[in-house]
Write an enzyme that holds these catalytic residues in place. Sequence first.
Site, short mmCIF file in Angstrom:
data_model
loop_
_atom_site.label_atom_id
_atom_site.label_comp_id
_atom_site.label_asym_id
_atom_site.label_seq_id
_atom_site.Cartn_x
_atom_site.Cartn_y
_atom_site.Cartn_z
CB SER A 54 -0.95 0.02 1.20
OG SER A 54 -0.23 0.16 2.41
CE LYS A 97 -2.94 2.43 4.82
NZ LYS A 97 -2.80 1.51 3.67
#
Length: 209
Positions: A54, A97
């Site tokens: 990701s 993230k």
Amino acid sequence: MGKRKNQEEEQMQEQKRPWWKELLSYIWIILFACVAAVAVNRYVLINAEIPSESMENLLTVDDRIFGYRLSYLFEEPKRYDVVMFRYPVHEDTIYIKRIIGLPGETVEIRDGEIYIDGSETPIRENYLPEKWVDGNNGFSFEVPKDSYLMLGDNRNISEDARYWAQCAIDDGVAKNKEEAQNYTYVHKDQIIGRAVLKYYPEFHLFLNI
């Protein structure tokens, strides 16, 4: 002569130091090192292994990195910082993230571009690994004053703020869409630290990421 004799006696006494005292001194050194290592890991550094794609291309599967727990002790998180945090839907899970939306901002995703507070110019994202085609349109977020909006760099496969509200409903954490919105954002208290160093499989210091 007397002085020399005293020195020889002192050397003999040192040589006759009991073996258990030598062993004890080594045990204390090892114990201190272990305590120091635990303290650094608990209060200063985060040692993590990347489990998914990701955050490609910045971070790939099996990369090992250090995060710095004290990054935001004297300053606020900034846009584009890559941070480790407790996943809002299940706080026992740690995610990594990139910060996209700051407290109080309106963030819109339109046709693969991100616009802040109604700006006609999208933010610059030169770190995306490929053309953003999945989940790239029709999202609007009102970031709470004490929270942040997090997105992965590999947007086509990243499970990030775009989907957490639905995840909260699917997992039975939230009862409805209104309640689920509380799980879309990462509260500052949920941020553990900022990624600062990749040490495996190669060395990379994150200065401007």
